[in-house]
Design an enzyme around this catalytic site. Sequence first.
Site, PDB file in Angstrom:
ATOM      1  CG  ASN A 208      -0.171  -0.081   2.500  1.00 42.38           C
ATOM      2  OD1 ASN A 208       0.543   0.850   2.853  1.00 42.38           O
ATOM      3  ND2 ASN A 208      -0.272  -1.198   3.209  1.00 42.38           N
ATOM      4  CE  LYS A 338      -8.412  -3.715  14.021  1.00 44.27           C
ATOM      5  NZ  LYS A 338      -7.361  -3.982  13.047  1.00 44.27           N
TER       6      LYS A 338
HETATM    7  O1  PMT Z   1       3.033   6.040   6.503  1.00 47.14           O
HETATM    8  P1  PMT Z   1       2.442   7.359   6.030  1.00 47.14           P
HETATM    9  O2  PMT Z   1       2.644   7.587   4.557  1.00 47.14           O
HETATM   10  O3  PMT Z   1       2.904   8.519   6.867  1.00 47.14           O
HETATM   11  O4  PMT Z   1       0.859   7.279   6.214  1.00 47.14           O
HETATM   12  C1  PMT Z   1       0.314   7.240   7.512  1.00 47.14           C
HETATM   13  C2  PMT Z   1      -0.850   6.244   7.607  1.00 47.14           C
HETATM   14  C3  PMT Z   1      -2.000   6.703   6.742  1.00 47.14           C
HETATM   15  C4  PMT Z   1      -0.374   4.844   7.154  1.00 47.14           C
HETATM   16  C5  PMT Z   1      -1.267   6.191   9.124  1.00 47.14           C
HETATM   17  O5  PMT Z   1      -1.683   7.468   9.522  1.00 47.14           O
HETATM   18  C6  PMT Z   1      -2.370   5.181   9.379  1.00 47.14           C
HETATM   19  O6  PMT Z   1      -3.557   5.465   9.270  1.00 47.14           O
HETATM   20  N1  PMT Z   1      -1.968   3.934   9.729  1.00 47.14           N
HETATM   21  C7  PMT Z   1      -2.892   2.778   9.900  1.00 47.14           C
HETATM   22  C8  PMT Z   1      -3.224   2.198   8.567  1.00 47.14           C
HETATM   23  C9  PMT Z   1      -4.147   0.994   8.674  1.00 47.14           C
HETATM   24  O7  PMT Z   1      -3.720  -0.094   8.372  1.00 47.14           O
HETATM   25  O8  PMT Z   1      -5.344   1.226   9.175  1.00 47.14           O
HETATM   26  P2  PMT Z   1      -6.528   0.137   9.322  1.00 47.14           P
HETATM   27  O9  PMT Z   1      -7.717   0.968   9.641  1.00 47.14           O
HETATM   28  O10 PMT Z   1      -6.553  -0.753   8.133  1.00 47.14           O
HETATM   29  O11 PMT Z   1      -6.080  -0.734  10.560  1.00 47.14           O
HETATM   30  C10 PMT Z   1      -6.505  -0.440  11.897  1.00 47.14           C
HETATM   31  C11 PMT Z   1      -5.374  -0.712  12.864  1.00 47.14           C
HETATM   32  O12 PMT Z   1      -5.090  -2.111  12.906  1.00 47.14           O
HETATM   33  C12 PMT Z   1      -4.066  -0.033  12.508  1.00 47.14           C
HETATM   34  O13 PMT Z   1      -3.468   0.450  13.684  1.00 47.14           O
HETATM   35  C13 PMT Z   1      -3.224  -1.152  11.883  1.00 47.14           C
HETATM   36  O14 PMT Z   1      -1.842  -0.942  12.118  1.00 47.14           O
HETATM   37  C14 PMT Z   1      -3.742  -2.374  12.620  1.00 47.14           C
HETATM   38  N2  PMT Z   1      -3.704  -3.614  11.819  1.00 47.14           N
HETATM   39  C15 PMT Z   1      -4.346  -3.684  10.623  1.00 47.14           C
HETATM   40  C16 PMT Z   1      -4.341  -4.882   9.911  1.00 47.14           C
HETATM   41  C17 PMT Z   1      -3.664  -5.984  10.433  1.00 47.14           C
HETATM   42  N3  PMT Z   1      -3.623  -7.128   9.773  1.00 47.14           N
HETATM   43  N4  PMT Z   1      -3.034  -5.889  11.615  1.00 47.14           N
HETATM   44  C18 PMT Z   1      -3.045  -4.722  12.315  1.00 47.14           C
HETATM   45  O15 PMT Z   1      -2.474  -4.648  13.403  1.00 47.14           O
END
Ligand code: PMT
Length: 404
Positions: A208, A338
């Site tokens: 991504n 979570k």
């Molecule tokens: O890296 P940059 O270019 O600075 O961009 C920053 C960002 C947009 C990546 C950052 O601000 C951000 O939003 N990070 C989380 C991205 C994400 O995966 O969000 P999500 O809504 O899909 O996941 C929710 C949470 O679960 C997140 O904390 C993620 O790290 C975690 N997760 C998700 C999937 C997975 N399989 N395991 C996880 O632990």
Amino acid sequence: MLQGKEILLGVSGGIAAYKSVLLLRELTKQGANVNVIMTQSATEFVGPLTFQTLSGNPVTTDIFTLFASSEIGHVALASRADLLVIAPATANIIGKIANGIADDFLSTMVMATRVPVLFAPAMNTNMWASLVVQKNIANLKEMNYHFMEPAEGELACGVIGRGKLADIDAIMDEIKALLSPDDLKGEKILISAGPTEEAIDPARCLTNRSSGKMGYNLAAVARRRGAEVILVAGPSAEFETWGIEVVHCNTAIEMANAIDANLEGVTSVIMAAAVADFRPAKQASEKIKRDGNYSLELEPNPDILAGLGRRSDKPFLVGFAAETSKLLAHAKDKIKRKNLDMIVANDVTAPGAGFVVDTNIIKIIDRDGQMTDFPLMSKEKVAGVILDHIIKLKNQRRLRGPVS
Ligand code: PMT
């Protein structure tokens, strides 16, 4: 964070003096007001006019310089400042200050000031390694002066070894650390950053657009504020970190294992990484050829954060929610699902927010449903408010006491 700060930049006489021009540029670019003090020998390497033009302030080279008619120059400057950085610091200036000699403006200033003093030494490798220099540095450290380690590489004299002026970004980071509160001392924070990469074949992968900037900024600011930081980072091109242990990984499974292996003593986890939710069910050992239609079967990756949320010894857990619609509803759902203490929601479709850019727009929501909205800010500032919030929530919990 340097906006409005008063920095004194001491320049002593070595070839690395030209690099302190770059340091001055960076300091002023980030909002600091800089007054430059040069030793006489520094003026042999770079003209005071260069520093004067770039700082917009008179450059002091003379011990008898007077500022406002009633002020003694060194006392006036020393009392106005937030920090004094000497870059480059030669063996000579280090030796003079370590032994109480104040025979020029810079050494006098060091003795007259009560603000933190940071030395960024630069000298020949043998001089750096000499017992006398090392003893002087040890004595100064004991007296609470701060030092950057010089870098290794090819020196101006042609020798390869340690003695180059530390990287300008590293000096900037240390300056910010010295100007930051130590309010995260005693915390051990594990931060994840960047994307993960899930291989399809030896040439292609699912990934991504995360650059890692959000997570790296969190790590840098947390370290500056006194936390011990472990950064678990997916593939990310653009960063260096100083004083931070970085554990590199590629896939979601590697990230999960790296986090698991580094949890000992961790008090908070901040998951800023954009972890791939799915990976190819099979990984081709050869590059897949373009013949006819092709479909990719995916299987789910572990949800790292949800796994941490299920632990009986779970640290304080901060998740991110990267959303393209229904920001609040999705973020609130993730807190519950979570088992998080707090979530940072960002709408990654908003201009200036989310992936790649240097800024972000966030809402912080805690598990009681309290929400705080923030305007567009640099990712460095965003990191600061996230860390402030962690401290606030932890303090509130301490005051409330254990829930029975
Ligand atoms: O890296 P940059 O270019 O600075 O961009 C920053 C960002 C947009 C990546 C950052 O601000 C951000 O939003 N990070 C989380 C991205 C994400 O995966 O969000 P999500 O809504 O899909 O996941 C929710 C949470 O679960 C997140 O904390 C993620 O790290 C975690 N997760 C998700 C999937 C997975 N399989 N395991 C996880 O632990």
